[in-house]
Structures are given as C-alpha cells and as structure tokens.
Enzyme design. Structure first.
Site, PDB file in Angstrom:
ATOM      1  N   TYR A 114      11.153 -54.771 -51.229  1.00 19.24           N
ATOM      2  CA  TYR A 114      10.682 -53.436 -50.825  1.00 19.24           C
ATOM      3  C   TYR A 114      11.831 -52.661 -50.169  1.00 19.24           C
ATOM      4  O   TYR A 114      12.083 -51.499 -50.513  1.00 19.24           O
ATOM      5  CB  TYR A 114       9.509 -53.577 -49.844  1.00 19.24           C
ATOM      6  N   SER A 142      11.332 -44.566 -45.926  1.00 17.43           N
ATOM      7  CA  SER A 142      10.733 -45.455 -44.914  1.00 17.43           C
ATOM      8  C   SER A 142      11.784 -45.727 -43.850  1.00 17.43           C
ATOM      9  O   SER A 142      12.982 -45.614 -44.138  1.00 17.43           O
ATOM     10  CB  SER A 142      10.344 -46.779 -45.578  1.00 17.43           C
TER      11      SER A 142
END
Ligand code: NAP
Length: 296
Positions: free
Chosen positions: A171, A158
C-alpha cells in the site's frame, strides 16, 4: 382552454429546467472518483452543499442514490481500472454541467499484511487501482484542462505516502509512487496553468478499514495478526471524513500551487516528526506504537 393551460405549464417547466441547467453551467464542477463511501462521499456532499456541481463517480451507482437529493449532483459510473468508463463519464460530466474544474482522484483501498503471503494478482490489483487508476484518470482529463488553459487535479494520497508502518509495504509503495508521480508532474503542467494538490490523510474513520485486504501466513501470523489489530485500533480515535472534505475544499479554492495538504488525526504531526527525527529514531517510535504484544 385546458390545452392552453397545459401548454403554459409545460412551457414554464421547460423554462425552469433551462434556468437550472444554465445556473449549473455557471457553477464550478468537481469530478470525484470513489464517491460511493468515505472521503469521496463526504467531499461530494460538502461541495454540493457549497453550491458546486458534483460528478459523483463510483463503480456501482446504486450505492449513491442518497446523493441524488442534491440537484447539483450527477451519479456516473467509473471503475478507475477501465479507461472507457473514465472517458465516457468525463464526456457526460462536461455535457451535463458544461465543464470540469477540479478532478479529484480519490478511489483506492489497502492491501495489508505479510508481503511474502501476497499473490502477484493481489499486488497488481493494488497498483492497478491506487496508481494506474490515478494515471488513467489524470491522462484522460489532461487534454481537456490543457485546452481550457486551467484546471486542478487533487489526489487522495496518504500520510502513508510520506511515512511507513508495518504490514503496509505494498500500500505504501502505491502511495509513495503517487507522491513522486505528482511531485514531478506539477513541473510540466504549471505552464498550462494546471495545479496539482495531494491530500495526505492520517487515519480517518471510513469504510477503508472494512475494505482492507488482509493477507498473512503461518510464518508471519504471530506478528501480523497482533500488529494488524494494533493498527486498526488507531481508527477508533480517528476523525471522520468531513475533515478531509474540508481540506479538499481548501485545496480546490486557495488558488495556490501548494502541493501537499496533510490532514486528520496524528497524520500531520507524524509527517513533521518523520522529517525532524533520524530515521532510526522514527522507526523505534513506530515499533513502540504498533508492535505491542507481537512476537516477530
Ligand atoms: N481512511 C483512511 O484512513 C485513509 C487514510 C489515508 C488515505 N486514504 C485514502 O483515501 C481514499 C479513499 O478511501 P476511504 O478512506 O474513503 O475508503 P472507502 O470508504 O473504502 O472508499 C474507497 C472508495 O474507493 C472506491 N474504489 C475502490 N476501487 C475502485 C475502482 N477500481 N474504481 C473506482 N472506485 C474504486 C470504492 O468504491 P466501491 O464502493 O465500489 O468499493 C470507494 O468508493 C483511498 O485512496 C485511500 O487510500 C484513506
């Protein structure tokens, strides 16, 4: 006479099936985790349409029946937290397609919110899926790639593996862990001709937003609810998962040892300005963009 033509047709069918199976065995194969929706599904379709074999793995295979219109797609059941399901699916994929060329670690979700409000079980599940799940799959495919003396491991990390936003602390820590894990792993795998590639999407319009596990408590609500809302707003302008599928295609086919592939929306731009600006300036930019209307 009737029997003769029956046997002829059956023999023809068997020969045709063998032909398809032999053609499939000549084509390249990608094994995808989390192919039921979003980036995984878009990648499965993109590669299938380009003629690759696709082992489209998911926790619930009934979610993927629409992929079966592609004869070169096989649905397999994998939960990345269950090592036996991974081993079985890898075996079945090799048996069916004759091999695996690219392992695409894509399954993942977001635990989002106030860290203090998160339970131990929630944090462990986030790491079990996003980090240990990737390690499970990677460890399972390595002996095969090593023996074959070639292979590519592609990971959906990401932009959140390079930069950070509020409320995504856990996360981010999973995606930063993956970035570090893969950046180091590439060294020992290079002599075995195994490539590592990290796809780093910005915000992408998928089921990710719906799958987010949001957590808060009264002490954080004033801040967390508004900031979470502002963060979700960014998905409205976000591109669809096809942009990521195309980047995975590039990574699978460019034959380089390039590690990082930022893609999608503002992601690549934000990664560049994070490198150029002093951290305190970058933090101010992020606060301006995400904390509008919140009271911390
Ligand atoms: N969308 C974004 O903005 C964005 C940005 C950067 C990175 N990413 C990353 O991209 C990846 C794919 O996300 P997405 O956006 O495509 O979201 P998505 O549509 O929610 O897809 C996530 C996929 O992961 C699967 N999954 C979750 N836990 C699993 C487990 N234990 N075992 C196997 N599969 C599991 C889900 O399967 P089920 O159908 O069974 O739930 C689903 O197929 C994730 O790693 C995510 O962190 C997304």
């Amino acid at each position: 006479m009737k029997y003769t033509s029956y046997f002829k047709v059956t023999k023809l069918r068997i020969t045709f099936a063998n032909l398809i199976s032999n053609i499939q065995k000549m084509n390249k194969t990608i094994f995808i985790t989390g192919a039921s929706t979003g980036i995984g599904k878009a990648t499965a379709i993109y590669f299938a349409e380009k003629g690759w074999n696709v082992a489209a793995t998911m926790r619930t295979t009934s979610k993927g029946t629409d992929l079966l219109k592609y004869p070169n797609v096989k649905l397999l059941s994998v939960d990345v937290m269950q090592t036996e399901s991974i081993a079985t699916a890898i075996e079945q994929s090799i048996e069916h397609f004759g091999g695996i060329d690219v392992m695409f670690n894509n399954a993942g979700y977001g635990l989002v919110g106030a860290f203090e409000a998160m339970s131990d079980a929630q944090i462990r599940r986030q790491f079990d899926t996003n980090v240990f799940g990737v390690m499970n799959v990677t460890r399972a495919i390595l002996p095969y790639f090593r023996e074959k003396k070639v292979g590519t491991i592609i990971n959906t990390t990401s932009m959140g593996g390079i930069i950070t936003f509020p409320l995504y602390s856990v996360y981010h820590s999973t995606k930063w862990a993956l970035e570090g894990f893969m950046e180091s792993l590439q060294f020992e795998l290079r002599s075995h001709n195994i490539k590592i590639k990290n796809i780093e999407p910005g915000a992408i319009k998928t089921d990710f937003e719906n799958a987010i596990d949001f957590v808060s408590t009264a002490s954080y609500d004033n801040y967390a609810i508004k900031v979470h809302h502002n963060m979700l707003e960014s998905y409205k302008q976000a591109p669809g998962p096809i942009v990521v599928a195309k980047k995975v295609w590039k990574a699978a086919n460019d034959n380089s040892y390039r590690l990082r592939y930022p893609v999608g929306g503002l992601g690549p731009f934000l990664i560049v300005i994070r490198k150029l600006l002093p951290l305190s300036w970058f933090v101010s930019v992020v606060r301006l963009a995400t904390e509008k209307g919140s009271k911390s």
